[in-house]
Scaffold this active site. Structure first.
Site, PDB file in Angstrom:
ATOM      1  N   GLU A  87      -5.485   9.069  10.214  1.00  0.00           N
ATOM      2  CA  GLU A  87      -4.162   8.580  10.580  1.00  0.00           C
ATOM      3  C   GLU A  87      -3.788   8.982  12.005  1.00  0.00           C
ATOM      4  O   GLU A  87      -4.153  10.044  12.477  1.00  0.00           O
ATOM      5  CB  GLU A  87      -3.097   9.156   9.633  1.00  0.00           C
ATOM      6  CG  GLU A  87      -3.441   9.130   8.163  1.00  0.00           C
ATOM      7  CD  GLU A  87      -3.714   7.724   7.627  1.00  0.00           C
ATOM      8  OE1 GLU A  87      -3.341   6.739   8.286  1.00  0.00           O
ATOM      9  OE2 GLU A  87      -4.332   7.624   6.542  1.00  0.00           O
TER      10      GLU A  87
ATOM     11  N   GLU B 169       0.859  -1.188   0.000  1.00  0.00           N
ATOM     12  CA  GLU B 169       0.000   0.000   0.000  1.00  0.00           C
ATOM     13  C   GLU B 169       0.891   1.233   0.000  1.00  0.00           C
ATOM     14  O   GLU B 169       1.696   1.425   0.917  1.00  0.00           O
ATOM     15  CB  GLU B 169      -0.907   0.019   1.229  1.00  0.00           C
ATOM     16  CG  GLU B 169      -1.972  -1.086   1.199  1.00  0.00           C
ATOM     17  CD  GLU B 169      -2.956  -1.022   2.368  1.00  0.00           C
ATOM     18  OE1 GLU B 169      -3.892  -1.826   2.387  1.00  0.00           O
ATOM     19  OE2 GLU B 169      -2.768  -0.164   3.259  1.00  0.00           O
TER      20      GLU B 169
END
Lengths: 410, 308, 410, 308
Positions: B55, B44
């Site tokens: 995040e 990824e």
């Protein structure tokens, strides 16, 4: 959940159940008054918040602009700004939902202080995320939150301002979503926030509409409110939207220039309605200040409360529909507006509000019409320090002599 | 069967994440190659967005470093185009970048035509088209829920790319159905509530999530908080078809970067002696990758032995 | 013009005609509503000032003290304190009297800011006298006055505090008495000021009495207000004085000690009702903090707004008559009260108000009765700096952790 | 006829004011003697009060100096008792000091009796009694209007002292009648609105005020702002029976004091070389006193010549 193509729910999957739960609670408690939520909310807004706030004719400004000018006095709400309408509504809703904890983000500190007040009043533990740089610039507001018993969590990532605080609050919420409600401070974020916050703030236009009819009769020709995220704007406009005869002006921060510096990733303004483009930020599709890649640029305004790169999706929609007219006022003009209202009406406005006041000076008499309602979204006590600094560094023709303050406020 | 499905076909997949451009483009490409050497089955690649709301601090910092280094979607695709690795590549980014890509030309055109009215993003199609060109196999877009994913799903179908959705511990019932209908390649199983970030333990929630997903054939890759071979083993033993590891790897990049920048002001030679050259960081990444892959395999053996 | 033996008109002869003129104007405009003065005053109090202010039930404090506790929210008045009730009344009266200019004195700056606001609102030139030391301690308030267009005249004589500012304003007035009105800020000074200021402030108890009857029915068992000069005190008590069943508690600043240091000429408190003796100060006979020769001693309170060596003559009289009970709260307890209201009700009070809140903690349940009205005379934004400093230097058990503020507010 | 009336009998009176205890008791007694030598017909002695609302900055500063030096009503009377000057003495002070005097004993007694209730001032009688003992002839109390003066007037009558009221330019009609009924010794005609303080010109208001007072026989002494012999001449020529001069004299004391305190930190001898000893200040006071007295006499001659 959409306003045309605007709005929606662009959030991490982990938050979706909470947002659905909130949407359900919003429908039941707020729209259907389940368990008497609305009654309690209205009562607390009255007794704790100080509603209704007056609709005051501004005699001297009316004369200056040759129109009947009325001020909707949200500066008199507890805490000193319209922010409490929403914070009280959401914290109360969180209690009805059985949430045990409140988180919120704050930039200039106004939403944080409103939330901390509401949480203290309703006895719910509360944590406020705030960028470290903002903490250092807004110490009185930080102290107010601490006094009300809220924890203030410094956010040290990035530049340490509102954007980072929002991200950090989202992260907290993503972790604690089952027990925690995130009190978003404006008509932004994923559905149902833009709708719900607008409904909590609509008390502004609901009162103003009734008060105008009582005091003058009929409807005003125009309503003017400053627009950052847009919560006082939608609050002031909402109940007039279906009255086609009432012109609605959203005054954005023109900052130092309306151009975007793509090199630096900076827009020296916060005029997302006037100059922004469609995109997705903080959970909603709306108008944004972004570069051509879609990165959000750093916004700017002399008023930290307007300093945001996005805007409420409903406002973006109403602008596209032609129902709301976006206009801009630059930093210098806003400071002039600040001094003008202070001197002519004895009301020291927030720098956000000063934008709305300042626009009157550049509006045409056709735009204003025979009667105008201006939303005084907040009081200026929080901005005294900024005003001293900013006024001293510019040529503001109507400012008082600042020499006595050359050493700052202390 | 797409290249992503295939990657899960021969036993448990190890799916590492890195932000491209962290701390600079050349180094990060070297790191991607190291992960590939270390046994990655899918990689990824993060395309950094200025507001990475899903995040944790680790990956957010990587995003900041990458953006400071000048990373853009165009540079991202150009770099991926030159990248020669075995593992299929997935682009992980936020929806506004997907939506705006190619819009600058479209926008200028529309501004010319309409005399300056605010224009709209070009929509997801140009982004997907370019991704397909450079050899991307699929997307993870953490701020795009299934409800808003129609246009991107269509574009992916058009160009034969996969769209991977995240399933959270809180995702159940109808929502789960809706998401699983739209997911392809694999499903990203979020191991715990919260955001990305390395954790010391494996969440109890993982087993429950995997149970709920049991009736779908799609490979289940578990991410959020996996940092060691032991954890990888546990997760796979609990039924996962793969492990996604991001923050633990980004930590290695961050440490190397910060050591390098500390010595940059002193004697440059020292930086190399400390082993904080790009090569040294790449070596460490490869080592951790091997450990994680081994853990995943061990977990699969245990799951196998339990089944027999 | 007297309250028993208290009150009177102990002023230089040059001021007597002005005082007689004022007395006449007070009777005609305020008592007899000549030219519709009272109607205009009420309207401006409502639209500009934000009246009525709420009478809010304080749920958590009610539980704590096992009584029905209500807060009269003068902190929500424009400017942030009850002071505007009087300032607006007097500036409007000056206009009706044809005066061209306003002077006022201010200590902590609250009366000065209220007067400056009222003068800007009513378009009357305004000069505020303020001790130089007070100017340096209260810069935000000085800035607010300047923003509202008022001149702020520093008084450098003596210690540069309220006493000197009062003397200086008296001097200005003695020189300009024919064109100028002196807006006294409390229920002190020569007749008709104590009566007139009480009448302007009586709107507090007028509203509270009606609101209590509407919300609860009947009358409260007690009313509690802090007392410095006594304007919020008389405002909160006035309409209850004839209701014998309502106990009235005037909470004075106990400072650090109730004793007087005759050597130093200092009373480390401002408890003139509780510890003062009869004498003549600033135009009226009243209770004073004085040494045995009759020299006025320096008073002290953590709250600069209570820091005054005299008190309104009517309050002195009501105390002698047994109608009002004076009580005291020391600096430490006041700070605790400040933090308690901030944390439990989400209202950050002025340090003056904090004294009234703090007294609830030491009152007996017989004193409080089944229902209590507490006058929240003002909000605490002006006191944040003081609270940080004062809390940091003491052991205040319920204070939030102050470490983050070790560098002060900036 | 009291000693004060008499002082006005032989032509225009010069009435100087000084705050006793400014800058210290000994010096100020020396200054009073100097004024006496300089031709004073009446001397107003200020007993300083902490809140002198009727005074301008000059006299307020004198009050502050005197209080800092420890002046009290008791010390004031003790000092006056020792003072041997020709001019009759008037005590100028504020009502609270008059009212409280002798109250400390009364207060203690009442506290003993009633268990600590706040007691009241002893009222004006003890003050007047003590003033009479030490040879004071009358009082000026600027914050005591005629309406509140009953008790003090009675005490003065009892002990044969005069009570002098101030008449302002704004005092007319009934008020004027009421004041003149209660005044004895002389009437203090305030030359202009405002507070005490030396001014360069004589106010137009003075003539009007004197005209209004014409029908009363009581001597009319004009004060507020007179600083030179020329002004004294003008005022007397305009019909005044005397001139009251305070701030101009206090200025001399203040200058001497400040010069002395400036040199105090340096060489003490310098202070004397600069001529700022008590004697030097006293000399200057005497000189100005003589000028003022001469001015008053000149004014009287002119008034006389105009009348003839």
């Amino acid at each position: 959940s959409k306003f045309g193509e605007y709005g929606g729910q662009y959030v991490p999957e982990a938050l979706m159940p909470a947002i659905e739960e909130l949407d359900d609670a919003y429908r039941r408690y707020v729209l259907e008054n389940e368990d008497g939520f609305v009654d309690e909310f209205r009562e607390r807004l009255r007794d704790f918040g100080g509603r209704p706030t007056p609709l005051q004719r501004a005699d001297r400004l009316s004369e200056r602009y040759d129109t009947d000018l009325f001020l909707k006095r949200e500066d008199l709400l507890h805490g000193g700004a319209h922010k409490l309408n929403n914070a009280l509504g959401q914290v109360l809703l969180a209690k009805y939902m059985g949430k045990e904890r409140i988180v919120a983000e704050t930039g200039a500190g106004q939403h944080g202080t409103a939330t901390a007040m509401a949480a203290a009043h309703l006895d719910v533990p509360c944590e406020i995320y705030m960028g470290e740089r903002d903490i250092n610039r807004q110490r009185p507001n930080v102290f107010r939150m601490r006094l009300n018993g809220a924890a203030v969590n410094p956010v040290t990532t990035g530049r340490g301002t509102l954007k980072e605080a929002i991200s950090e609050t989202m992260r907290d919420w993503a972790t604690t979503v089952e027990t925690t409600h995130y009190v978003i401070g404006s008509v932004v974020g994923p559905h149902p926030f833009p709708t719900m916050v607008r409904e909590f703030q609509s008390v502004i236009s609901e009162e103003a509409r009734r008060q105008f009819d009582d005091q003058v009769g009929g409807l005003p020709d125009s309503v003017v409110a400053c627009a950052g995220g847009g919560s006082n704007t939608m609050g002031a406009f909402s109940r007039f939207v279906s009255d086609e005869s009432v012109d609605l002006y959203a005054v954005e921060a023109g900052g130092s220039s309306l151009a975007v510096d793509e090199e630096e990733g900076v827009a020296p303004n916060s005029a997302s309605l006037s100059t922004g483009t469609e995109g997705v930020l903080h959970g909603a599709r709306t108008k944004l200040l972004q570069d051509r890649d879609g990165q959000i640029v750093e916004s700017h305004s002399v008023s930290s409360g307007l300093d945001y790169a996005g805007v409420g999706p409903e406002l973006a929609y109403l602008v596209d529909e032609g129902r709301v007219t976006p206009v801009t006022v630059d930093d210098d003009a806003a400071l002039e507006g600040f001094h003008r209202l202070s001197q002519t009406e004895g009301i020291i406005p927030a720098l956000e509000t000063a934008h709305a006041v300042a626009w009157l000076e550049q509006a045409t008499s056709e735009q204003l019409g025979d009667s105008v309602v201006v939303c005084v979204s907040g009081r200026g006590d929080k901005d005294l320090e900024s005003v001293i600094e900013e006024t001293a560094s510019r040529e503001i023709p109507n400012a008082p002599d600042m020499d006595v303050f050359s050493g700052g406020m202390r | 069967m797409s290249r992503l499905d295939e990657a899960f076909a021969d036993g448990p997949a190890f799916v590492p994440y890195l932000a491209l451009g962290d701390p600079d483009l050349e180094s990060s490409l070297e790191y991607v190659r190291a992960l590939d050497r270390g046994g990655a089955d899918v990689i990824e690649l993060g395309l950094p967005f200025s507001e990475p709301i899903a995040e944790g601090p680790t990956i957010q910092s990587a995003v900041v470093r990458s953006l400071s280094g000048g990373m853009t979607p165009t540079k991202f695709f150009d770099a991926v185009e030159t990248l020669d690795v075995d593992a299929p590549l997935v682009c992980m980014t936020y929806y506004n970048l997907v939506y705006q890509f190619g819009g600058s030309e479209a926008r200028s055109a529309s501004e010319d035509a309409s005399g300056g009215t605010a224009s709209e993003g070009a929509g997801p199609r140009p982004f997907v088209e370019r991704a397909a060109e450079v050899g991307i196999e699929g997307f993870v877009v953490p701020d795009l829920p299934a409800e808003e994913a129609g246009p991107l799903r269509e574009a992916c179908d058009e160009f034969g790319l996969d769209l991977i959705f995240i399933v959270a511990p809180t995702t159940r019932g109808e929502r789960l159905e809706r998401i699983m209908e739209r997911t392809s390649g694999y499903v990203y199983v979020q191991a715990r509530l919260g955001v990305t970030g390395a954790k010391a333990d494996v969440s109890d929630q993982t087993g429950a999530s995997l149970d709920r997903l049991d009736r779908w054939d799609l490979p289940k890759a578990v991410g959020f908080g996996i940092s060691s071979g032991e954890q990888a083993r546990e997760v796979v033993a609990a039924g996962a078809d793969g492990v996604i590891v991001g923050s633990a790897l980004v930590d290695i990049v961050a440490e190397g970067t910060s050591a390098a920048s500390q010595t940059a002001s002193g004697d440059v030679a020292e930086g190399h002696e400390n082993g904080d050259s790009t090569e040294a960081v790449a070596d460490r990444l490869e080592t951790l990758a091997r450990e994680l892959k081994r853990g995943a395999l061990a977990g699969a053996e245990r799951a196998q032995s339990e089944r027999t």
